[in-house]
Design a protein around this motif. Structure first.
Motif, PDB file in Angstrom:
ATOM      1  N   ARG A 120       0.824  -1.205   0.000  1.00  7.28           N
ATOM      2  CA  ARG A 120       0.000   0.000   0.000  1.00  7.28           C
ATOM      3  C   ARG A 120       0.863   1.263   0.000  1.00  7.28           C
ATOM      4  O   ARG A 120       0.552   2.235  -0.700  1.00  7.28           O
ATOM      5  CB  ARG A 120      -0.948   0.001   1.204  1.00  7.28           C
ATOM      6  CG  ARG A 120      -2.034   1.067   1.090  1.00  7.28           C
ATOM      7  CD  ARG A 120      -3.177   0.823   2.040  1.00  7.28           C
ATOM      8  NE  ARG A 120      -2.817   1.133   3.414  1.00  7.28           N
ATOM      9  CZ  ARG A 120      -3.676   1.079   4.443  1.00  7.28           C
ATOM     10  NH1 ARG A 120      -4.929   0.688   4.224  1.00  7.28           N
ATOM     11  NH2 ARG A 120      -3.301   1.374   5.656  1.00  7.28           N
ATOM     12  N   ASN A 121       1.942   1.241   0.762  1.00  4.31           N
ATOM     13  CA  ASN A 121       2.859   2.380   0.753  1.00  4.31           C
ATOM     14  C   ASN A 121       3.536   2.537  -0.604  1.00  4.31           C
ATOM     15  O   ASN A 121       3.701   3.658  -1.100  1.00  4.31           O
ATOM     16  CB  ASN A 121       3.927   2.211   1.842  1.00  4.31           C
ATOM     17  CG  ASN A 121       3.358   2.399   3.239  1.00  4.31           C
ATOM     18  OD1 ASN A 121       2.333   3.050   3.415  1.00  4.31           O
ATOM     19  ND2 ASN A 121       4.021   1.824   4.226  1.00  4.31           N
ATOM     20  N   PHE A 129       0.646  -0.273  -9.046  1.00  5.13           N
ATOM     21  CA  PHE A 129       0.035  -0.934  -7.899  1.00  5.13           C
ATOM     22  C   PHE A 129      -1.343  -0.369  -7.547  1.00  5.13           C
ATOM     23  O   PHE A 129      -2.131  -1.018  -6.863  1.00  5.13           O
ATOM     24  CB  PHE A 129       0.914  -0.763  -6.648  1.00  5.13           C
ATOM     25  CG  PHE A 129       2.118  -1.650  -6.608  1.00  5.13           C
ATOM     26  CD1 PHE A 129       2.089  -2.928  -7.133  1.00  5.13           C
ATOM     27  CD2 PHE A 129       3.285  -1.211  -6.014  1.00  5.13           C
ATOM     28  CE1 PHE A 129       3.193  -3.740  -7.089  1.00  5.13           C
ATOM     29  CE2 PHE A 129       4.411  -2.020  -5.967  1.00  5.13           C
ATOM     30  CZ  PHE A 129       4.361  -3.286  -6.505  1.00  5.13           C
ATOM     31  N   ARG A 130      -1.621   0.844  -7.950  1.00  6.17           N
ATOM     32  CA  ARG A 130      -2.712   1.600  -7.336  1.00  6.17           C
ATOM     33  C   ARG A 130      -4.089   0.984  -7.527  1.00  6.17           C
ATOM     34  O   ARG A 130      -4.886   0.931  -6.593  1.00  6.17           O
ATOM     35  CB  ARG A 130      -2.703   3.044  -7.854  1.00  6.17           C
ATOM     36  CG  ARG A 130      -1.553   3.831  -7.276  1.00  6.17           C
ATOM     37  CD  ARG A 130      -1.445   5.220  -7.826  1.00  6.17           C
ATOM     38  NE  ARG A 130      -0.147   5.786  -7.459  1.00  6.17           N
ATOM     39  CZ  ARG A 130       0.414   6.816  -8.068  1.00  6.17           C
ATOM     40  NH1 ARG A 130      -0.227   7.417  -9.074  1.00  6.17           N
ATOM     41  NH2 ARG A 130       1.594   7.264  -7.687  1.00  6.17           N
ATOM     42  N   ALA A 131      -4.394   0.524  -8.721  1.00  6.17           N
ATOM     43  CA  ALA A 131      -5.725  -0.039  -8.965  1.00  6.17           C
ATOM     44  C   ALA A 131      -5.963  -1.255  -8.075  1.00  6.17           C
ATOM     45  O   ALA A 131      -7.045  -1.400  -7.484  1.00  6.17           O
ATOM     46  CB  ALA A 131      -5.879  -0.414 -10.435  1.00  6.17           C
ATOM     47  N   LEU A 134      -6.290  -0.107  -4.332  1.00  9.20           N
ATOM     48  CA  LEU A 134      -7.589   0.520  -4.081  1.00  9.20           C
ATOM     49  C   LEU A 134      -8.706  -0.523  -4.031  1.00  9.20           C
ATOM     50  O   LEU A 134      -9.618  -0.432  -3.197  1.00  9.20           O
ATOM     51  CB  LEU A 134      -7.894   1.567  -5.159  1.00  9.20           C
ATOM     52  CG  LEU A 134      -7.078   2.859  -5.073  1.00  9.20           C
ATOM     53  CD1 LEU A 134      -7.318   3.714  -6.316  1.00  9.20           C
ATOM     54  CD2 LEU A 134      -7.441   3.642  -3.812  1.00  9.20           C
ATOM     55  N   ASP A 135      -8.629  -1.507  -4.904  1.00  9.73           N
ATOM     56  CA  ASP A 135      -9.634  -2.563  -4.916  1.00  9.73           C
ATOM     57  C   ASP A 135      -9.584  -3.382  -3.630  1.00  9.73           C
ATOM     58  O   ASP A 135     -10.626  -3.662  -3.016  1.00  9.73           O
ATOM     59  CB  ASP A 135      -9.423  -3.472  -6.123  1.00  9.73           C
ATOM     60  CG  ASP A 135     -10.510  -4.529  -6.250  1.00  9.73           C
ATOM     61  OD1 ASP A 135     -11.702  -4.163  -6.223  1.00  9.73           O
ATOM     62  OD2 ASP A 135     -10.169  -5.718  -6.365  1.00  9.73           O
ATOM     63  N   ILE A 136      -8.387  -3.767  -3.191  1.00 15.97           N
ATOM     64  CA  ILE A 136      -8.241  -4.524  -1.947  1.00 15.97           C
ATOM     65  C   ILE A 136      -8.706  -3.683  -0.757  1.00 15.97           C
ATOM     66  O   ILE A 136      -9.384  -4.181   0.152  1.00 15.97           O
ATOM     67  CB  ILE A 136      -6.784  -4.974  -1.751  1.00 15.97           C
ATOM     68  CG1 ILE A 136      -6.402  -6.014  -2.801  1.00 15.97           C
ATOM     69  CG2 ILE A 136      -6.567  -5.544  -0.352  1.00 15.97           C
ATOM     70  CD1 ILE A 136      -4.936  -6.368  -2.822  1.00 15.97           C
ATOM     71  N   ASP A 137      -8.355  -2.406  -0.767  1.00 17.99           N
ATOM     72  CA  ASP A 137      -8.777  -1.519   0.319  1.00 17.99           C
ATOM     73  C   ASP A 137     -10.299  -1.439   0.402  1.00 17.99           C
ATOM     74  O   ASP A 137     -10.870  -1.423   1.502  1.00 17.99           O
ATOM     75  CB  ASP A 137      -8.200  -0.121   0.092  1.00 17.99           C
ATOM     76  CG  ASP A 137      -7.370   0.364   1.277  1.00 17.99           C
ATOM     77  OD1 ASP A 137      -6.974  -0.476   2.105  1.00 17.99           O
ATOM     78  OD2 ASP A 137      -7.128   1.579   1.369  1.00 17.99           O
ATOM     79  N   GLU A 138     -10.966  -1.378  -0.738  1.00 13.30           N
ATOM     80  CA  GLU A 138     -12.427  -1.329  -0.745  1.00 13.30           C
ATOM     81  C   GLU A 138     -13.022  -2.618  -0.180  1.00 13.30           C
ATOM     82  O   GLU A 138     -14.025  -2.584   0.551  1.00 13.30           O
ATOM     83  CB  GLU A 138     -12.932  -1.093  -2.165  1.00 13.30           C
ATOM     84  CG  GLU A 138     -12.692   0.320  -2.673  1.00 13.30           C
ATOM     85  CD  GLU A 138     -13.083   0.484  -4.129  1.00 13.30           C
ATOM     86  OE1 GLU A 138     -13.566  -0.504  -4.734  1.00 13.30           O
ATOM     87  OE2 GLU A 138     -12.898   1.598  -4.661  1.00 13.30           O
TER      88      GLU A 138
END
Length: 211
Positions: A120-121, A129-131, A134-138
């Protein structure tokens, strides 16, 4: 002939996917020990039963391997509290079960959680990495919200926070406990287990009498 070729093609795809899953599982150990910045495909290969060439055949680079491996781990993790919600018969059950589950995964999966926070960092710098992050975070946010929503039902009041706020609050508490646990503080998991029920009550009831 066409059907036969299609069956062969499907089997090839299945075998390729299975192989990728095996390689990712093997790579997780090296990645969780060393972290993203200090790990190359060659180093991962040295810590597994697979050659560097094999890893490179199934994954284009370290970024693809890492995101695939973490997603594979998260498929299990994002439902880790659902059993707690299903088993709870009261607000008290849910509070205690949630606290115990968070403390349990801190003890059992600390290095994997460290890898997740590393990823994440890294997504702050690595756009690739971002997509996925963000999906895992959601998904993680939805998992935590299922707990909060169920607790609010037991308490008979609406939750006083939104899903993003609830997730960010519990995630911050967990990340702090993880750092303490990795630093060798023996009480980190126990402190987390005691703090989670109090925080859940605070986020839902916000000053109402304890349920």
């Amino acid at each position: 002939m066409t059907e036969a070729r299609e069956r062969i093609s499907r089997r090839s795809v299945d075998k390729f996917a299975q192989r990728r899953a095996q390689l990712a599982e093997s790579a997780l150990q090296a990645l969780s020990e060393l972290g993203y910045a200090r790990t190359s495909l060659r180093e991962i290969a040295q810590k597994s039963d697979f050659s560097h060439g094999v890893l490179h055949y199934y994954f284009a680079d370290k970024v693809e391997l890492l995101t695939y491996a973490v997603r594979q781990f998260e498929e299990v993790c994002v439902t880790r509290y659902d059993d707690v919600v299903a088993a709870a018969n009261s607000a008290e059950d849910l509070k205690r079960g949630f606290g115990a589950a968070m403390a349990g995964t801190l003890r059992a999966d600390a290095v994997m959680h460290r890898l997740w926070y590393d990823l994440r960092n890294q997504s702050l710098f690595e756009e690739s990495f971002r997509a996925d992050v963000l999906d895992i975070d959601e998904q993680r946010e939805a998992m935590v919200w299922r707990v909060v929503e169920r607790y609010a039902e037991f308490a008979g009041v609406p939750a006083k926070v939104t899903p993003p706020v609830a997730y960010a609050t519990f995630d911050g508490l967990f990340q702090r406990a993880l750092l303490q646990h990795l630093a060798g503080r023996d009480s980190a998991a126990e402190d987390l287990e005691q703090s989670v029920p109090r925080l859940l009550e605070l986020l839902v009831c916000a000053g109402a009498p304890a349920v």
